[in-house]
Design a protein around this motif. Structure first.
Motif, mmCIF file in Angstrom:
data_model
loop_
_atom_site.group_PDB
_atom_site.id
_atom_site.type_symbol
_atom_site.label_atom_id
_atom_site.label_comp_id
_atom_site.label_asym_id
_atom_site.label_seq_id
_atom_site.Cartn_x
_atom_site.Cartn_y
_atom_site.Cartn_z
ATOM 1 N N VAL A 1 -6.865 17.323 4.262
ATOM 2 C CA VAL A 1 -5.527 17.255 4.533
ATOM 3 C C VAL A 1 -4.798 17.092 3.283
ATOM 4 O O VAL A 1 -4.929 16.284 2.477
ATOM 5 N N ALA B 1 -3.999 13.114 9.364
ATOM 6 C CA ALA B 1 -5.363 12.552 8.790
ATOM 7 C C ALA B 1 -5.816 11.646 9.670
ATOM 8 O O ALA B 1 -6.968 11.243 10.176
ATOM 9 N N VAL C 1 -12.619 12.824 6.718
ATOM 10 C CA VAL C 1 -11.379 13.196 6.568
ATOM 11 C C VAL C 1 -11.229 12.889 5.037
ATOM 12 O O VAL C 1 -11.310 11.868 4.611
ATOM 13 N N LEU D 1 -7.882 12.885 2.544
ATOM 14 C CA LEU D 1 -6.370 13.099 2.369
ATOM 15 C C LEU D 1 -6.225 13.138 0.806
ATOM 16 O O LEU D 1 -6.353 12.085 0.054
ATOM 17 N N LEU E 1 -4.767 4.232 8.047
ATOM 18 C CA LEU E 1 -5.875 5.082 7.197
ATOM 19 C C LEU E 1 -6.812 3.982 6.543
ATOM 20 O O LEU E 1 -8.048 4.413 6.714
ATOM 21 N N VAL F 1 -12.297 8.073 6.460
ATOM 22 C CA VAL F 1 -11.156 8.690 5.716
ATOM 23 C C VAL F 1 -11.166 8.204 4.033
ATOM 24 O O VAL F 1 -11.532 7.007 3.835
ATOM 25 N N CYS G 1 -8.774 8.556 0.899
ATOM 26 C CA CYS G 1 -7.323 8.901 0.384
ATOM 27 C C CYS G 1 -7.685 9.146 -1.273
ATOM 28 O O CYS G 1 -7.888 8.093 -1.802
#
Length: 396
Positions: free
Chosen positions: A11, A22, A32, A34, A124, A130, A132
């Motif tokens: 994302v 996300a 995922v 991000l 998140l 995830v 980031c």
């Protein structure tokens, strides 16, 4: 390959809509990544209100509830509103929508954009699936047969089945994927004023239409509010240079008496208004959500709601087509079918309101008055419009 990070979906864009996408995908047990250059800056309870606020409709709140972010958002200066008033400065047209008429406890909440983003980012961080990635930005996108490769400016490379562009009107993902878009600038700019008023907490948001552009009041927590003043760009730029005291006096002179006394202008900003709609919402292994796919005139505050509706539709499609790969074009087509017509409808309605209310000729003013009286005098029509005002049909 060493140095290459493999995930299910990337994302690009960590604003409200991108972070929601996300998080929703992470809840589907997908890996995922991000990508956002700067994480959201902290915002304390005593800090000035963020100038960027949104009117979140029940459908958007339901999505944020599902994502586990709404309790934190609601606890931090969210302002509930039950009524929405629309009235005409050039004629007698006056219409109020009330949540009670459709059996709803509220029409929506006014929230600070950064608080929504912070709550989503906090959630998140609770997910091990995830990552980031901050401190850099995308530089190259290579679509291959079985996956897509995205390289960041700092040299990091990621591979995934799908890249989601949630990176705003000037979307790098959209442009890099070769997806065209139709766009035009409106003849007005929006000036945002964060104010303190003599009135206590209010549960109504209102908008007065003038030939120069709408004037809107959005209630914030306590005796605070956000004013949105649409006007010719040269006049907006001139007001931007005023002192807070002079700006407050100008607003009280121009806005209707419903505003009351402005006791303090705590902050202000302005920006041009632009309309955009992507020619399509997807390309090979690329999909667009939020402002990367569509942006509308903000006069009804529906931009964030449309973006969250995109996320809800995307997750519904992913769940219903779990046997398909994320990069399957059939999934992308199903997502576009769910969202394009609704986005186009709201975009056209906002254009119609902007065009119709900016006209000063007697015939148009009379037509607006008759239309307002019709909606006000026909309960089923008024209730349908109230549901529209509360965003009840968005996200379909």
């Amino acid at each position: 390959m060493a140095g290459v990070q493999q995930v299910d979906v990337i994302v690009v864009g960590g604003g409200m809509v991108g972070a929601a996408a996300a998080l929703a995908l992470a809840q589907q047990d997908l890996e995922v990544a991000l990508i956002e250059r700067e994480p959201p800056a902290p915002l304390g309870g005593d800090d000035p209100f963020d100038l960027r606020v949104s009117a979140l409709a029940p459908a958007s709140i339901a999505l944020l509830e599902r994502l586990g972010a709404w309790p934190a958002i609601r606890a931090e200066r969210a302002a509930l509103y039950r009524r929405m008033r629309v009235f005409d400065a050039a004629g007698p047209g006056d219409l109020t929508f009330d949540a009670a008429e459709v059996g709803r406890p509220y029409l929506g909440y006014i929230v600070e954009n950064r608080r929504v983003q912070l709550a989503l980012w906090s959630r998140l961080r609770e997910f091990d699936n995830v990552d980031c990635l901050t401190g850099s930005e995308p530089q190259r996108l290579d679509v291959r047969d079985r996956d897509v490769s995205l390289t960041l400016a700092d040299g990091r490379e990621l591979r995934a089945e799908l890249v989601i562009g949630a990176d705003g009107q000037r979307s790098w993902v959209r442009e890099t994927a070769g997806i065209g878009a139709s766009s035009r600038d409106y003849s007005v700019a929006a000036q945002i004023l964060s104010v303190e008023t003599a009135y206590p907490q209010q549960d109504i948001t209102w908008q007065r239409f003038t030939p120069d552009g709408p004037q809107a009041f959005l209630p914030l927590a306590g005796n605070c509010g956000s004013l949105v003043w649409y006007d010719a760009p040269d006049r907006v730029r001139a007001r931007h240079a005023l002192s807070p005291e002079a700006l407050g006096e100008a607003a009280m002179a121009a806005f209707p008496e419903e505003l009351g006394e402005i006791t303090r202008v705590a902050g202000q900003a302005w920006f041009p208004i632009r309309r955009l709609h992507a020619h399509r919402y997807w390309a090979d292994r690329v999909l667009l959500v939020g402002d990367a796919a569509h942006s509308i005139h903000p006069l009804a505050g529906q931009g964030a709601n449309l973006g969250f509706a995109d996320v809800a539709a995307l997750i519904a499609v992913v769940e219903s087509m779990a046997d398909r790969g994320l990069g399957d074009a059939r999934l992308a087509r199903a997502y576009e079918r769910r969202r394009r017509a609704d986005n186009q409808l709201i975009q056209s309605l906002m254009d119609g309101f902007d065009w119709g209310y900016r006209r000063r000729d007697p015939l148009t003013v009379a037509t607006r008055t008759v239309a307002t009286q019709l909606v006000s005098g026909v309960p089923p029509l008024r209730r349908w419009m109230t549901r529209m005002a509360g965003g009840q049909r968005l996200g379909g």
